[in-house]
Motif scaffolding. Structure first.
Motif, PDB file in Angstrom:
ATOM      1  N   LEU A 189       0.822  -1.209   0.000  1.00 40.64           N
ATOM      2  CA  LEU A 189       0.000   0.000   0.000  1.00 40.64           C
ATOM      3  C   LEU A 189       0.858   1.262   0.000  1.00 40.64           C
ATOM      4  CD1 LEU A 189      -2.716  -1.184   2.531  1.00 40.64           C
ATOM      5  CD2 LEU A 189      -3.077  -0.752   0.095  1.00 40.64           C
ATOM      6  N   ARG A 190       1.948   1.267   0.770  1.00 39.95           N
ATOM      7  CA  ARG A 190       2.839   2.425   0.771  1.00 39.95           C
ATOM      8  C   ARG A 190       3.427   2.648  -0.620  1.00 39.95           C
ATOM      9  NH1 ARG A 190       5.206   4.743   5.075  1.00 39.95           N
ATOM     10  NH2 ARG A 190       7.253   4.752   4.062  1.00 39.95           N
ATOM     11  N   TYR A 191       3.749   1.562  -1.285  1.00 36.81           N
ATOM     12  CA  TYR A 191       4.303   1.673  -2.632  1.00 36.81           C
ATOM     13  C   TYR A 191       3.254   2.230  -3.595  1.00 36.81           C
ATOM     14  CZ  TYR A 191       7.312   0.441  -6.578  1.00 36.81           C
ATOM     15  OH  TYR A 191       8.117   0.495  -7.676  1.00 36.81           O
ATOM     16  N   ILE A 192       2.050   1.707  -3.531  1.00 36.00           N
ATOM     17  CA  ILE A 192       0.977   2.173  -4.412  1.00 36.00           C
ATOM     18  C   ILE A 192       0.719   3.665  -4.205  1.00 36.00           C
ATOM     19  CG2 ILE A 192      -1.489   1.986  -4.931  1.00 36.00           C
ATOM     20  CD1 ILE A 192      -1.309  -0.968  -4.221  1.00 36.00           C
ATOM     21  N   ASP A 193       0.736   4.098  -2.944  1.00 33.72           N
ATOM     22  CA  ASP A 193       0.483   5.510  -2.651  1.00 33.72           C
ATOM     23  C   ASP A 193       1.468   6.432  -3.362  1.00 33.72           C
ATOM     24  OD1 ASP A 193      -1.644   4.824  -1.059  1.00 33.72           O
ATOM     25  OD2 ASP A 193      -0.602   5.126   0.845  1.00 33.72           O
ATOM     26  N   ALA A 194       2.681   5.922  -3.612  1.00 36.36           N
ATOM     27  CA  ALA A 194       3.707   6.747  -4.249  1.00 36.36           C
ATOM     28  C   ALA A 194       3.573   6.781  -5.768  1.00 36.36           C
ATOM     29  CB  ALA A 194       5.098   6.237  -3.878  1.00 36.36           C
ATOM     30  N   LEU A 195       2.714   5.916  -6.316  1.00 39.45           N
ATOM     31  CA  LEU A 195       2.562   5.858  -7.767  1.00 39.45           C
ATOM     32  C   LEU A 195       1.578   6.933  -8.230  1.00 39.45           C
ATOM     33  CD1 LEU A 195       2.354   1.994  -8.307  1.00 39.45           C
ATOM     34  CD2 LEU A 195       4.343   3.481  -8.509  1.00 39.45           C
TER      35      LEU A 195
END
Length: 320
Positions: A301-307
């Motif tokens: 989720l943290r990774y997705i938020d950065a996309l």
């Protein structure tokens, strides 16, 4: 995009591959795990033995082979308490990275609590209000609380199911005195942190449990998952209390046939049950909601938020 997460825990190396994009729930594509039981591969000083290191390298290499065969756009590899707490942990990380190209990052207990809280919040939604989180791993027990996506109070305790089994319940099944000693130790530690860390917090609206140990106990006590949602029934303190005498009497090779108890968890699930029930009693928790999302999902989720389309790098997992 397709994202891979390798999680080197105290009990397993778990590879999770998901398809993800902003604004949508990550969709699992592939999952595999290799049993490690690293708590059994510590020397007298708590350092990881050569055999334990070889098991980590082999398991991570196997996960990396799967990643190469599947093909991912990015890969995040993390390690938690078993390596974090070992005196030779830094050397082990260097070796694993050199021999597998995994680039493991070591997460602190605070990092684990913070990222797991994000996953739980996203799973339950804002209506869950003030959340108190229990997360029992193999080596550590994270407790966190807050009303936002990241906790206002959190800490990590050396009360993981594998660690406390080896410290207190080595005999299989254990004698009553050993069970009582573990319960007394857990009660002392948990009472102290309740009074010193969480006493000023609002009463939680929801108390949530994550981790394979808690999910296993939830399946044992609460019954099979919901056929529609796949969610587990709440875990009630009274149900856990009623099951505990049975678990104490059973050797691990019998426990593995109980509902929800896998062979690799059978040896340490009793310690997990004792620590969890003690935590519920100390914090006055009659019912525990079980979240299927935890650390790995939080990392995704943290990774997705950065996309966000700007090409920004994903945020660091560890607190700066």
């Amino acid at each position: 995009m397709r994202l891979g997460v390798i999680d080197v825990g105290s009990n397993t190396v778990h590879l999770l591959v998901v398809d993800a994009h902003p604004g949508a729930s990550p969709v699992p594509y592939h999952s595999q795990r290799t049993v490690l039981r690293l708590m059994r591969h510590l020397d007298a000083d708590g350092a990881l033995t050569e055999q334990g290191q070889q098991r980590i390298v082999a398991a991570v290499r196997e996960a990396m082979t799967a990643v190469a065969e599947i093909g991912v756009d990015d890969l995040i590899a993390t390690a938690t308490s078993a390596i974090r707490d070992a005196p030779n942990g830094e050397a082990v990380i260097t070796r694993v990275n050199r021999e597998t190209d995994a680039q493991l990052q070591v997460l602190s207990g605070a990092d684990e609590a913070r990222i797991t809280m994000l996953a739980v919040r996203r799973w339950l939604g804002w209506s869950a209000g003030e959340i108190l989180l229990f997360d029992i791993g193999g080596g550590s027990f994270e407790i966190a609380q807050g009303a936002d996506e990241y906790p206002d109070a959190s800490l990590s305790l050396p009360l993981g199911a594998g660690r406390t089994t080896l410290d207190y319940l080595r005999e299989d099944p254990p004698p009553r005195a050993a069970v009582s000693a573990l319960r007394a130790h857990a009660r002392e530690v948990l009472t102290t942190v309740r009074d010193e860390v969480f006493s000023g917090r609002p009463s939680p609206t929801r108390v949530v449990g994550t981790s394979k140990t808690i999910r296993s106990l939830g399946r044992l006590v609460g019954g099979p998952p919901d056929p529609v949602t796949g969610g587990l029934a709440p875990l009630h303190y009274t149900g856990l209390r009623d099951w505990e005498p049975t678990l104490i009497k059973m050797p691990s090779d019998v426990r593995q046939y109980l509902p929800g108890i896998t062979p690799e968890r059978a040896y340490q699930v009793l310690a997990g049950a004792i620590v969890l029930r003690t935590a519920m009693k100390v914090f006055g928790v009659p019912t525990l909601t079980i979240s299927p999302w935890a650390l790995r999902e939080g990392i995704v989720l943290r990774y997705i938020d950065a996309l966000d389309g700007s090409g920004a790098a994903p945020p660091p997992l560890t607190e700066q």
